[in-house]
Structure formats: C-alpha cells, structure tokens
Write a protein that holds these residues in place. Sequence first.
Motif, PDB file in Angstrom:
ATOM      1  N   VAL A 143      -6.225 -10.126  -6.301  1.00 33.99           N
ATOM      2  CA  VAL A 143      -6.662  -9.614  -5.032  1.00 33.99           C
ATOM      3  C   VAL A 143      -5.129  -9.185  -4.786  1.00 33.99           C
ATOM      4  CG1 VAL A 143      -6.829 -10.526  -2.547  1.00 33.99           C
ATOM      5  CG2 VAL A 143      -8.246 -11.475  -5.025  1.00 33.99           C
ATOM      6  N   ILE A 144      -5.035  -8.307  -3.683  1.00 33.44           N
ATOM      7  CA  ILE A 144      -4.039  -7.876  -2.797  1.00 33.44           C
ATOM      8  C   ILE A 144      -4.087  -7.697  -1.158  1.00 33.44           C
ATOM      9  CG2 ILE A 144      -2.756  -6.462  -5.042  1.00 33.44           C
ATOM     10  CD1 ILE A 144      -3.954  -3.872  -3.390  1.00 33.44           C
ATOM     11  N   ALA A 145      -3.071  -8.172  -0.653  1.00 27.67           N
ATOM     12  CA  ALA A 145      -3.418  -7.363   0.931  1.00 27.67           C
ATOM     13  C   ALA A 145      -1.891  -7.962   1.357  1.00 27.67           C
ATOM     14  CB  ALA A 145      -3.996  -9.596   1.256  1.00 27.67           C
ATOM     15  N   PHE A 146      -2.211  -6.492   1.767  1.00 26.08           N
ATOM     16  CA  PHE A 146      -0.826  -5.674   2.701  1.00 26.08           C
ATOM     17  C   PHE A 146      -0.923  -5.530   3.560  1.00 26.08           C
ATOM     18  CE2 PHE A 146      -0.071  -4.966  -1.888  1.00 26.08           C
ATOM     19  CZ  PHE A 146       1.139  -5.009  -2.265  1.00 26.08           C
ATOM     20  N   LEU A 188      -1.414 -11.346  -4.138  1.00 21.36           N
ATOM     21  CA  LEU A 188       0.047 -10.529  -3.714  1.00 21.36           C
ATOM     22  C   LEU A 188      -0.693 -10.134  -2.403  1.00 21.36           C
ATOM     23  CD1 LEU A 188       2.529  -9.284  -4.390  1.00 21.36           C
ATOM     24  CD2 LEU A 188       1.348  -7.051  -5.498  1.00 21.36           C
ATOM     25  N   PHE A 189       0.826 -11.551  -1.593  1.00 23.80           N
ATOM     26  CA  PHE A 189      -0.116 -10.738   0.040  1.00 23.80           C
ATOM     27  C   PHE A 189       1.933 -10.151   0.287  1.00 23.80           C
ATOM     28  CE2 PHE A 189      -0.270 -12.577   3.743  1.00 23.80           C
ATOM     29  CZ  PHE A 189      -1.893 -12.711   4.198  1.00 23.80           C
ATOM     30  N   VAL A 190       1.984  -9.314   1.338  1.00 27.70           N
ATOM     31  CA  VAL A 190       2.723  -8.776   1.799  1.00 27.70           C
ATOM     32  C   VAL A 190       2.796  -8.995   3.314  1.00 27.70           C
ATOM     33  CG1 VAL A 190       4.314  -6.761   1.696  1.00 27.70           C
ATOM     34  CG2 VAL A 190       3.459  -7.964  -0.447  1.00 27.70           C
ATOM     35  N   HIS A 191       3.563  -9.154   4.140  1.00 30.77           N
ATOM     36  CA  HIS A 191       3.922  -8.306   5.218  1.00 30.77           C
ATOM     37  C   HIS A 191       5.473  -8.317   5.957  1.00 30.77           C
ATOM     38  CE1 HIS A 191      -0.108  -8.723   7.901  1.00 30.77           C
ATOM     39  NE2 HIS A 191      -0.640  -9.831   7.014  1.00 30.77           N
ATOM     40  N   ASN A 219       0.860  -1.163   0.055  1.00 35.27           N
ATOM     41  CA  ASN A 219      -0.075  -0.354   0.069  1.00 35.27           C
ATOM     42  C   ASN A 219       0.257   0.933  -0.108  1.00 35.27           C
ATOM     43  OD1 ASN A 219      -2.463  -0.620   0.196  1.00 35.27           O
ATOM     44  ND2 ASN A 219      -2.482   0.562   2.160  1.00 35.27           N
ATOM     45  N   GLU A 220       0.535   2.199   1.123  1.00 35.22           N
ATOM     46  CA  GLU A 220       1.194   2.981   0.547  1.00 35.22           C
ATOM     47  C   GLU A 220       2.295   3.440   1.777  1.00 35.22           C
ATOM     48  OE1 GLU A 220      -1.580   5.864   2.463  1.00 35.22           O
ATOM     49  OE2 GLU A 220      -3.235   3.706   2.176  1.00 35.22           O
ATOM     50  N   HIS A 221       3.391   2.422   1.290  1.00 36.52           N
ATOM     51  CA  HIS A 221       4.879   2.260   1.700  1.00 36.52           C
ATOM     52  C   HIS A 221       4.448   2.449   2.558  1.00 36.52           C
ATOM     53  CE1 HIS A 221       6.692   3.498  -1.927  1.00 36.52           C
ATOM     54  NE2 HIS A 221       6.893   2.242  -2.191  1.00 36.52           N
ATOM     55  N   HIS A 222       3.394   1.889   3.336  1.00 35.41           N
ATOM     56  CA  HIS A 222       2.458   2.105   4.678  1.00 35.41           C
ATOM     57  C   HIS A 222       2.647   0.730   5.324  1.00 35.41           C
ATOM     58  CE1 HIS A 222       0.438   0.203   1.742  1.00 35.41           C
ATOM     59  NE2 HIS A 222       0.092   0.143   2.928  1.00 35.41           N
ATOM     60  N   GLU A 223       2.694   0.849   6.687  1.00 38.16           N
ATOM     61  CA  GLU A 223       2.702  -0.236   7.315  1.00 38.16           C
ATOM     62  C   GLU A 223       0.648   0.497   8.457  1.00 38.16           C
ATOM     63  OE1 GLU A 223       5.890  -0.921   6.506  1.00 38.16           O
ATOM     64  OE2 GLU A 223       4.705   1.199   6.422  1.00 38.16           O
ATOM     65  N   ARG A 224      -0.071   0.066   7.697  1.00 39.61           N
ATOM     66  CA  ARG A 224      -1.091   0.738   8.602  1.00 39.61           C
ATOM     67  C   ARG A 224      -1.120   0.234  10.135  1.00 39.61           C
ATOM     68  NH1 ARG A 224      -4.317  -0.584   3.552  1.00 39.61           N
ATOM     69  NH2 ARG A 224      -2.960  -1.394   2.758  1.00 39.61           N
ATOM     70  N   GLY A 225      -1.009   0.454  11.540  1.00 38.58           N
ATOM     71  CA  GLY A 225      -0.903   0.318  12.431  1.00 38.58           C
ATOM     72  C   GLY A 225      -1.989   1.148  13.457  1.00 38.58           C
TER      73      GLY A 225
END
Length: 231
Positions: A132-135, A161-164, A2-8
């Motif tokens: 389907v993307i899940a970041f 595309l699945f990223v953690h 996503n937004e060179h983000h890590e939503r937390g």
Amino acid sequence: MNEHHERGHGDHYGHLNHGDVGDAGHCRAGHAPADWDALYAESDRIWSGNPNGALVSEATGLTPGTALDVGCGEGADAIWLAQQGWQVTAIDVSSVALDRARAHGEGAGVAVDWQVTSFMGMPSRDSRFDLVIAFYAALVKDGGATLSTLLDAVAPGGTLLFVHHADVDREQALEHGFNPDHFLDVAEVASALDRGWTIDVHEIRDRDIDGGAGQHHTRDVVLRALRSPVL
C-alpha cells in the motif's frame, strides 16, 4: 501520489494528493473532487510523469503481488509498479486525473485497475494488498477510522509506504486553505504501528526532483513498514 510530484490545489502549496477528501463530511474547502478536477483541467499535465524516487528506492526488490496506490493522480507510480509486475489498484477522487492516468497506462502497455473513489469510499475497502502506497495523501483523520482502515489494507507480510513533505510551514499552509492538523502525517502513522509491524525506514531524505508542480519541496519524510505475516 508518485510522479516526483506533490499533488496539490490552487497555487500548489499543500501538494497533497487526493486520497480521502471525497467522502461525505470530509471535504475541506478547496479539496473536494470538483476542485481537483478543476486543478487538473488547468494543464495537460500537472506532474512530471516520473515515478516518485522514494517508491523506486523502497519498492525495488520487493516481490510483486497486489498493490494499492492511494491518491494516484496522473498515474506515474501505479504505472511503474505495473511495469515491475505488480497487480495494481489505483484510486483518486478526480475523474480528470484518472482519465489521464488511464491514457498514460494504455500508452505504457500496462493494465491497472483505475477507480474514481476516495480511500474510505472504495468498493474494495475490505481488500488487503501486499503493498500500500500513499504519497502526500490527503487522508482525513476522522477519529482514527481512516488510519485503522489504512493499516488494515496491508496484507499479512505486506508493506506500507507512506510519504509526506518534511518541514511544512503550518502558518503558510493555513493561509493557502490547507490545515495540516486535519490530515494524517507520517509521525501519526508510525506511532500507530504496534508489535505486529516492523519499521524498516522512518527518515527525512532529500528529493531528486525533475519537474512538476511543487518542485520547491526538497525533502520528504519516508516511512516504510512491514506487517507481520502472522496476525
């Protein structure tokens, strides 16, 4: 995501985005929709506003079709996909985040179907998407139901595309109210891909970060898989 983000949430340690935490019975302390709304209300912008580097590198060159962004946050990834010609559905449990994403999308002149919902609560949960993307998505394991639904959301011939984040310190995460054991990780998703899937990418890579909460995370685990066109 996503937004060179890590939503937390809270001090931004977990840096997960909010894909599934809104379902009844699934909310963990600090991860309910109201908690995400409170997080977004803290600032006019939480994330950098740029699409995630892994999205740009892995989705560039794909033939545009329908796309689902699970836990879209402030919308940078969904907007980028729409700019590339994708028909995007973007979901998030935070209405504050979605209001912000919708405004960003209007400013960029793109059309995105923004839905305030958890992943498992989506009205179009039976739909299938070409991408389907899940970041950094906070997808509760739920005895395998969430994972099964995630994989089923990918259309035949489509891409997941699945990223953690890589190298998450479990003990430190627990101190900040986030238990990694409750949520799907890349290894679990990869291990569930049977002969009907081809794993194109499964690797740890450095992140090119230019701002936003959680920029101290410097490496991600990236999974890109192609579903067979014939089920």
